[in-house]
Design a protein around this motif. Structure first.
Motif, mmCIF file in Angstrom:
data_model
loop_
_atom_site.group_PDB
_atom_site.id
_atom_site.type_symbol
_atom_site.label_atom_id
_atom_site.label_comp_id
_atom_site.label_asym_id
_atom_site.label_seq_id
_atom_site.Cartn_x
_atom_site.Cartn_y
_atom_site.Cartn_z
ATOM 1 N N ALA A 1 -4.740 -2.436 -3.439
ATOM 2 C CA ALA A 1 -3.845 -3.495 -3.927
ATOM 3 C C ALA A 1 -2.368 -3.160 -3.734
ATOM 4 O O ALA A 1 -1.507 -3.738 -4.384
ATOM 5 C CB ALA A 1 -4.128 -3.828 -5.386
ATOM 6 N N PHE A 2 -2.076 -2.192 -2.878
ATOM 7 C CA PHE A 2 -0.679 -1.916 -2.547
ATOM 8 C C PHE A 2 -0.221 -2.888 -1.467
ATOM 9 O O PHE A 2 0.798 -3.576 -1.616
ATOM 10 C CB PHE A 2 -0.557 -0.465 -2.076
ATOM 11 C CG PHE A 2 0.848 0.015 -1.831
ATOM 12 C CD1 PHE A 2 1.966 -0.763 -2.139
ATOM 13 C CD2 PHE A 2 1.056 1.280 -1.296
ATOM 14 C CE1 PHE A 2 3.260 -0.290 -1.906
ATOM 15 C CE2 PHE A 2 2.351 1.751 -1.064
ATOM 16 C CZ PHE A 2 3.437 0.962 -1.361
ATOM 17 N N LEU A 3 -0.979 -2.994 -0.390
ATOM 18 C CA LEU A 3 -0.592 -3.806 0.756
ATOM 19 C C LEU A 3 -1.651 -4.865 1.042
ATOM 20 O O LEU A 3 -2.841 -4.579 1.023
ATOM 21 C CB LEU A 3 -0.432 -2.911 1.992
ATOM 22 C CG LEU A 3 0.591 -1.782 1.872
ATOM 23 C CD1 LEU A 3 0.605 -0.946 3.131
ATOM 24 C CD2 LEU A 3 1.970 -2.351 1.584
ATOM 25 N N VAL A 4 -1.168 -6.065 1.321
ATOM 26 C CA VAL A 4 -2.065 -7.167 1.680
ATOM 27 C C VAL A 4 -1.697 -7.631 3.080
ATOM 28 O O VAL A 4 -0.576 -8.104 3.299
ATOM 29 C CB VAL A 4 -1.915 -8.337 0.689
ATOM 30 C CG1 VAL A 4 -2.835 -9.479 1.081
ATOM 31 C CG2 VAL A 4 -2.191 -7.881 -0.731
ATOM 32 N N PRO A 5 -2.598 -7.513 4.041
ATOM 33 C CA PRO A 5 -2.266 -7.958 5.399
ATOM 34 C C PRO A 5 -2.116 -9.478 5.433
ATOM 35 O O PRO A 5 -2.869 -10.211 4.786
ATOM 36 C CB PRO A 5 -3.468 -7.498 6.233
ATOM 37 C CG PRO A 5 -4.482 -6.984 5.297
ATOM 38 C CD PRO A 5 -3.935 -6.946 3.920
ATOM 39 N N ARG B 1 -2.577 6.152 6.478
ATOM 40 C CA ARG B 1 -3.840 6.293 5.763
ATOM 41 C C ARG B 1 -3.636 6.184 4.258
ATOM 42 O O ARG B 1 -4.356 5.483 3.560
ATOM 43 C CB ARG B 1 -4.465 7.655 6.087
ATOM 44 C CG ARG B 1 -5.933 7.603 6.433
ATOM 45 C CD ARG B 1 -6.497 8.990 6.552
ATOM 46 N NE ARG B 1 -5.657 9.865 7.350
ATOM 47 C CZ ARG B 1 -5.782 10.024 8.662
ATOM 48 N NH1 ARG B 1 -6.706 9.372 9.313
ATOM 49 N NH2 ARG B 1 -4.979 10.828 9.322
ATOM 50 N N LYS B 2 -2.606 6.868 3.757
ATOM 51 C CA LYS B 2 -2.411 6.866 2.311
ATOM 52 C C LYS B 2 -2.099 5.476 1.763
ATOM 53 O O LYS B 2 -2.677 5.049 0.766
ATOM 54 C CB LYS B 2 -1.271 7.823 1.953
ATOM 55 C CG LYS B 2 -1.655 9.275 2.112
ATOM 56 C CD LYS B 2 -0.489 10.190 1.794
ATOM 57 C CE LYS B 2 -0.854 11.629 2.047
ATOM 58 N NZ LYS B 2 0.293 12.535 1.815
ATOM 59 N N VAL B 3 -1.177 4.789 2.401
ATOM 60 C CA VAL B 3 -0.778 3.507 1.826
ATOM 61 C C VAL B 3 -1.839 2.440 2.026
ATOM 62 O O VAL B 3 -1.982 1.533 1.204
ATOM 63 C CB VAL B 3 0.594 3.036 2.357
ATOM 64 C CG1 VAL B 3 1.681 4.016 1.941
ATOM 65 C CG2 VAL B 3 0.567 2.828 3.851
ATOM 66 N N THR B 4 -2.603 2.531 3.103
ATOM 67 C CA THR B 4 -3.641 1.511 3.269
ATOM 68 C C THR B 4 -4.837 1.792 2.374
ATOM 69 O O THR B 4 -5.548 0.867 1.989
ATOM 70 C CB THR B 4 -4.109 1.446 4.742
ATOM 71 O OG1 THR B 4 -4.489 2.746 5.175
ATOM 72 C CG2 THR B 4 -3.008 0.913 5.637
ATOM 73 N N ASP C 1 4.650 12.074 8.612
ATOM 74 C CA ASP C 1 3.689 11.871 9.689
ATOM 75 C C ASP C 1 3.202 10.431 9.638
ATOM 76 O O ASP C 1 2.626 10.004 8.636
ATOM 77 C CB ASP C 1 2.521 12.835 9.508
ATOM 78 C CG ASP C 1 1.502 12.708 10.616
ATOM 79 O OD1 ASP C 1 1.376 13.650 11.409
ATOM 80 O OD2 ASP C 1 0.833 11.652 10.690
ATOM 81 N N PRO C 2 3.408 9.674 10.714
ATOM 82 C CA PRO C 2 3.047 8.242 10.663
ATOM 83 C C PRO C 2 1.573 8.003 10.381
ATOM 84 O O PRO C 2 1.239 7.096 9.615
ATOM 85 C CB PRO C 2 3.432 7.739 12.055
ATOM 86 C CG PRO C 2 4.457 8.699 12.553
ATOM 87 C CD PRO C 2 4.077 10.033 11.981
ATOM 88 N N SER C 3 0.705 8.804 10.975
ATOM 89 C CA SER C 3 -0.711 8.497 10.800
ATOM 90 C C SER C 3 -1.181 8.831 9.393
ATOM 91 O O SER C 3 -1.951 8.077 8.802
ATOM 92 C CB SER C 3 -1.542 9.243 11.849
ATOM 93 O OG SER C 3 -1.260 10.617 11.811
ATOM 94 N N PRO D 1 -4.132 7.000 -5.227
ATOM 95 C CA PRO D 1 -3.498 8.222 -5.733
ATOM 96 C C PRO D 1 -2.020 8.257 -5.375
ATOM 97 O O PRO D 1 -1.590 7.565 -4.457
ATOM 98 C CB PRO D 1 -4.256 9.334 -5.011
ATOM 99 C CG PRO D 1 -4.758 8.712 -3.768
ATOM 100 C CD PRO D 1 -4.995 7.266 -4.073
ATOM 101 N N PRO D 2 -1.248 9.062 -6.117
ATOM 102 C CA PRO D 2 0.188 9.137 -5.824
ATOM 103 C C PRO D 2 0.465 9.737 -4.451
ATOM 104 O O PRO D 2 -0.379 10.418 -3.876
ATOM 105 C CB PRO D 2 0.731 10.030 -6.933
ATOM 106 C CG PRO D 2 -0.445 10.764 -7.458
ATOM 107 C CD PRO D 2 -1.621 9.885 -7.249
#
Lengths: 253, 253
Positions: free
Chosen positions: B200-204, B193-196, B187-189, B230-231
């Motif tokens: 410190a996973f993603l930096v815009p 949410r999880k990855v954002t 599910d894209p949404s 979280p995983p």
DNA sequence: GCAAAAGTGTTAGACCTACACCCATGC
DNA sequence: GCATGGGTGTAGGTCTAACACTTTTGC
């Protein structure tokens, strides 16, 4: 015969050893089996047990054999798995020797007798060994540190904690393993719910154990599950960004 | 010089190789780099790239060097980690050769030119190779299967998925990696949410990418986190008791 | 406007933590 | 009874899957 291709001197054969990190829980602490070296190099220093891989032997077989030699335990009865290879060229002053570390887990084991190239053997609490580098011979400090983190992590995702308990065992025994290895205290009732709801983790024997004091506890054996679903996550150490940790996760079907 | 102790013939030195499982996502599939062998044994068969560990070189260095030789890519720029050692005595007809497998992950890579002992090289979809044993030379089927499960599992607990994306990348790119490697649709949404929310996973980057069609997407770079907290668990494959799977989990600090 | 992909909001249910409380036993 | 560990129940908060909905672009 082995035919070397290319410039012969560039890839000489290498001696390969296995080193064992044998963990057990005793006296409310995670302990590791160490031997006092009876030969050079590092004569007289404490080290992980291990030895050369013999001709015609797999690494698993070598690890199992060494386990039997060092502990007198039938290697087949203990949880035994490959950790990783360590290959720094200078890690052993005798020459180029790569080692493959194995993690072995078992319930309280007897103190083994010293082997041929060991002067003595003892169980040592793991936490007392870490923190200061250079405690153990070779690069065994590093191997031990890796093994500890692997074991801690495996309690989350697998059922190996049961390998630390002599069967049959109680849920209290199992919780004790988690508490000692993670260094935390767990809520008994929530812990019970989690492990009993994980399918095929625990099989009740129908018997009970009567402690010195308190209500008798149901006895269990290990079920067939090897993966713990859902996982039993350590919640205490998720603080921060996890930037200082690297994880490698492996799963087989 | 190396001094052998005990009965000399029992532990001869062993040739050690590294083999690389180089994964990339291209054409909506997880693909692995294979080479067609130009020498015996297994002349003409497809195999994983690899080579002997040279004198004075660590396994990591050997893997990194081979990666550069096979792909022309600076090994330091790719995610590279040790998987495990394979040691069946009969695994190589030339004699006793142990191999240490490495997992390399990268964004879409160029098709490499054939090296000295390879007649050709190609990218092959991983799923088309599994299922039938004996597709690859040596025990490379087994290594590939282990590597696939490792990669799938690592997407859950670590941020390595970003290693498959050329920077800067969009959340859609990242989701595509998960969908292809896990073989599911997400599910894209909820994925967003999880990855954002994972710190410190993603930096815009502040930039956006304008696709052929549709709303422009925010671009990101990899953050410093290596553990995903979280995983992001696969939920689809938890059916059953997990009895047929074994997990090994490793974490470093 | 329309299609397509990005991105936001919402709701019902699952799950989890903390803790109260009861149970069975030895002394 | 009392201490002790085993074991059950539950309220409140958190997390998550599912999906409706809005936004921004090219054509």
């Amino acid at each position: 015969m082995i035919k070397q291709s290319g410039r012969a001197a560039e890839h000489s054969p290498i001696f390969v050893t296995v080193d064992l990190v044998i963990f057990t829980v005793r006296q409310d602490a995670l302990q590791v089996l160490l031997i006092e070296r009876g030969n050079e190099p590092h004569l007289g220093r404490w080290a992980l047990p291990g030895g050369y891989v013999r001709d015609g032997e797999t690494l698993d077989e070598a690890a199992s054999r060494e386990l039997g030699e060092e502990t007198g335990i039938d290697g087949g009865r203990l949880h035994l798995e490959q950790l990783r290879a360590y290959s720094e060229p200078e890690r052993d002053p005798r020459g180029r020797i790569i080692t493959v570390a194995y993690l072995a887990l078992g319930p309280e084991l007897p103190l083994p007798t010293a082997g041929t190239d060991a002067r003595a053997a003892r169980w040592a609490p793991v936490t007392s060994l870490l923190g200061r580098a250079g405690t153990l011979a070779f690069d065994h400090d590093v191997i031990l540190r890796d093994a500890l983190e692997t074991a801690r992590s495996q309690l989350e995702y697998t059922t190996v904690a049961a390998a630390f308990c002599a069967e049959p065992f109680t849920i209290g025994d199992l919780r004790h393993v988690y508490e000692v290895i993670w260094g935390v205290t767990l809520d008994p009732s929530n812990f019970r719910r989690k492990v009993t709801h994980a399918e095929a983790f625990l099989v009740p024997t129908g018997e009970r154990r009567f402690p010195e004091v308190g209500r008798p506890a149901t006895l269990y054996r290990r079920g067939v599950a090897r993966l713990l679903i859902p996982p039993l996550l350590r919640s205490g150490d998720v603080a921060g960004t996890g930037t200082s940790r690297v994880a490698a996760v492996r799963r087989e079907r």
